[in-house]
Enzyme design. Structure first.
Site, mmCIF file in Angstrom:
data_model
loop_
_atom_site.group_PDB
_atom_site.id
_atom_site.type_symbol
_atom_site.label_atom_id
_atom_site.label_comp_id
_atom_site.label_asym_id
_atom_site.label_seq_id
_atom_site.Cartn_x
_atom_site.Cartn_y
_atom_site.Cartn_z
ATOM 1 N N GLU A 197 17.640 65.448 45.564
ATOM 2 C CA GLU A 197 18.893 65.870 46.180
ATOM 3 C C GLU A 197 18.621 66.581 47.500
ATOM 4 O O GLU A 197 17.773 67.468 47.576
ATOM 5 C CB GLU A 197 19.667 66.798 45.237
ATOM 6 N N HIS B 112 43.044 77.011 16.560
ATOM 7 C CA HIS B 112 41.726 77.418 16.060
ATOM 8 C C HIS B 112 41.367 76.566 14.848
ATOM 9 O O HIS B 112 42.207 76.313 14.005
ATOM 10 C CB HIS B 112 41.755 78.890 15.661
ATOM 11 N N ASP C 62 40.449 55.464 47.807
ATOM 12 C CA ASP C 62 39.166 55.751 48.453
ATOM 13 C C ASP C 62 39.179 55.427 49.941
ATOM 14 O O ASP C 62 38.567 56.124 50.741
ATOM 15 C CB ASP C 62 38.043 54.951 47.784
ATOM 16 N N ALA D 99 39.535 57.868 41.042
ATOM 17 C CA ALA D 99 40.560 56.929 40.604
ATOM 18 C C ALA D 99 41.898 57.617 40.373
ATOM 19 O O ALA D 99 42.952 57.093 40.750
ATOM 20 C CB ALA D 99 40.104 56.223 39.323
ATOM 21 N N GLY E 233 20.138 61.133 45.205
ATOM 22 C CA GLY E 233 21.490 61.660 45.262
ATOM 23 C C GLY E 233 21.928 62.180 43.907
ATOM 24 O O GLY E 233 21.723 61.518 42.888
ATOM 25 N N ILE F 229 27.869 59.975 40.537
ATOM 26 C CA ILE F 229 27.261 58.678 40.226
ATOM 27 C C ILE F 229 25.779 58.840 39.908
ATOM 28 O O ILE F 229 25.278 58.333 38.896
ATOM 29 C CB ILE F 229 27.460 57.691 41.392
ATOM 30 N N HIS G 159 38.379 40.903 41.699
ATOM 31 C CA HIS G 159 38.656 41.142 40.288
ATOM 32 C C HIS G 159 39.759 42.172 40.128
ATOM 33 O O HIS G 159 39.729 43.229 40.728
ATOM 34 C CB HIS G 159 37.409 41.594 39.523
ATOM 35 N N GLU H 134 44.275 40.363 45.851
ATOM 36 C CA GLU H 134 42.965 40.699 45.308
ATOM 37 C C GLU H 134 41.987 39.572 45.603
ATOM 38 O O GLU H 134 42.305 38.395 45.406
ATOM 39 C CB GLU H 134 43.045 40.947 43.805
ATOM 40 N N ALA I 238 22.180 56.550 45.382
ATOM 41 C CA ALA I 238 23.489 57.106 45.038
ATOM 42 C C ALA I 238 23.837 58.201 46.045
ATOM 43 O O ALA I 238 24.079 59.349 45.687
ATOM 44 C CB ALA I 238 23.479 57.650 43.610
#
Length: 481
Positions: A218, A460, A326, A334, A195, A199, A37, A34, A284
């Protein structure tokens, strides 16, 4: 002499650290590299801290509508930006420490630095090539550092980063990515979000709750383009009711920067260009895999459109090199990364009965207000594929629990194969649907039929009852509508 492992995982996001844990559980000597983080983007700058922000927004919205619940609160509730951000960062910090604990508990070595694959089975770890967005402070005790390490199996899990459009590159001040949007020093009075994927819409929803004048642009005809069109339309109606301005079939062609604001030139489908001024702009427009500076090209690892090509089990075209999460392509989620990593390492370890990831059964969730969740085929996609279908719908307005909660705006939609009764899609908009969708995911994974769902007893009063009613509606048997 290089230290040798059975498995080295490069990247400690959700996919990476879960893969490392499962690897250790299977008895393999494991290390994880890593550079920035533990927990990756999701834990530190994505899934978790954004949900903390959205929870603050939800509480604020409820407080400002207390009269709807027979309650009186004196004056209008307001948000303290520093405290809201501090709570979000605190949530991430707590979980960041949790990942370090899990590595120690499972005897996974942490190697601190930036990895480069020099040849199959070998990596060289050096100092990070760029400053950390959020430096690990303090660096966990007992971690290893720069040097050469070897392993029979190297799994790349380096994640993704925000995509930038030419001429509209984020600058950290006026044009933000989700990094800056997550920790504003003060709330802008106006905001333009470029976008409307998960996100973009989540940040648009959050900032609107904070009292910001928000406009969303968009490119495609509907917001949240991957969602079912009917669900998207209902979500848009509710978002606009909350005061968001939404422009679809449009693109930002140019951005002019002022001293403390931006002017975006927005071109609609008819060719008309309208300047929109805002204090800040959030870009985004998607993410791209972190494949650079890893040495992949020199080793001949095949990539496509910024992602590493794999075979469904994480294996690349080069022996001993794998990729998950990703960086291995969409959907960039995730939970997909975690499951993909488990499949990859279990295949490596020879665990019997391992199946390739079925991307058609991966749920997607958007935590705006109202929430949106889905799994499987949309109605349009099912028809495009030539499926003969039955569609069921059930409105939140017919649910006793939803009405009692004051959350009577929403829809549960189910799609079945008419011939076999197979559930092939489920789509939801409304309160807490991100918690409901797993019921349909389990049903699809177990190849549950409509008959079995109809004979399942739901408690219920709950929101989950609407799921059964939607199934009943698909077969002309709805009881409470």
């Amino acid at each position: 002499m290089a230290e040798n492992y059975d498995v080295i995982v490069v990247g400690s996001g959700p996919g990476g650290y879960v893969t490392a844990i499962r690897s250790a559980q299977l008895g393999l000597k494991t290390a994880i590299v890593e550079r920035e983080h533990l927990g990756g983007i999701c834990l530190n700058w994505g899934c978790i801290p954004t949900k903390a922000l959205l929870r603050s927004a939800e509480i604020l919205d409820h407080a400002n509508h207390a009269k709807n619940y027979g309650l009186t609160l004196e004056g209008k509730m307001t948000a303290n930006v520093k405290d809201v951000v501090a709570r979000s960062r605190g949530v991430s910090a707590r979980l960041n420490g949790g990942v370090a604990f899990l590595m120690k508990k499972n005897k996974v070595d942490v190697i601190w630095g930036e990895a480069k694959l020099t040849k199959p089975g070998e990596i060289v770890v050096g100092a990070p090539s760029k400053p950390a967005v959020q430096p690990q402070n303090p660096v966990p005790k007992g971690v290893k550092g720069e040097g050469t390490y070897t392993a029979k199996h190297i799994i790349v899990a380096t994640g993704a980063r925000p995509r930038a459009l030419p001429g509209i590159e984020p600058d950290g001040k006026l044009i933000w990515t989700y990094f800056e949007a997550m920790k504003p020093e003060e709330f802008p009075k106006s905001l333009l979000v470029m976008g409307s994927g998960a996100i973009g819409i989540e940040f648009a929803s959050f900032y609107r709750s904070m009292g910001v004048d928000v406009t969303v642009v968009e490119l495609l005809p509907q917001i949240m383009p991957v969602e079912d069109a009917e669900i998207s339309a209902l979500a848009r109606k509710q978002l606009e009711k909350r005061g968001l301005k939404i422009i679809t079939d449009a693109k930002v062609t140019k951005v002019e920067k002022g001293a403390n604001d931006v002017t975006a030139h927005v071109e609609t489908k008819d060719g008309k260009v309208t300047p929109i001024k805002a204090d800040r702009l959030i870009s985004a427009v998607g993410v791209q895999g972190n494949i650079e500076n890893l040495g992949l090209e020199a080793l001949g690892v095949k990539t496509d459109r910024g992602c590493i090509v794999t075979d469904g089990y994480g294996k690349t075209n080069v022996a001993g090199i794998y990729a998950i999460g990703d960086v291995a392509g969409p959907p960039m989620l995730a939970h997909k990364a975690e499951h993909e990593g488990v499949i990859c390492i279990e295949k490596i370890a020879g665990v019997p009965g391992v199946h390739a990831l079925d991307k058609g059964k991966i749920p997607g969730c958007t935590y705006c207000d109202p929430q949106v969740a889905s799994v499987g085929l949309t109605e349009a996609k099912a028809k495009e594929l030539g499926r003969d279908i039955r569609v069921g719908r059930y409105s939140f307005g017919a649910s006793g629990k939803a009405i009692a909660l004051g959350e009577d705006q929403g829809l549960i939609k189910t799609i079945f194969d008419k011939k076999t009764g197979e559930l092939i899609g489920a789509h939801m908009v409304g309160a807490e649907v991100t918690e409901l969708i797993q019921g349909f995911v389990v049903a699809m994974n177990l190849e549950t039929t409509e008959e079995e769902l109809m004979h399942t007893v739901f408690p219920h009063p709950t929101l989950s009852e609407m799921m059964k009613e939607s199934v009943l509606d698909a077969y002309g048997r709805v009881l409470n509508a």
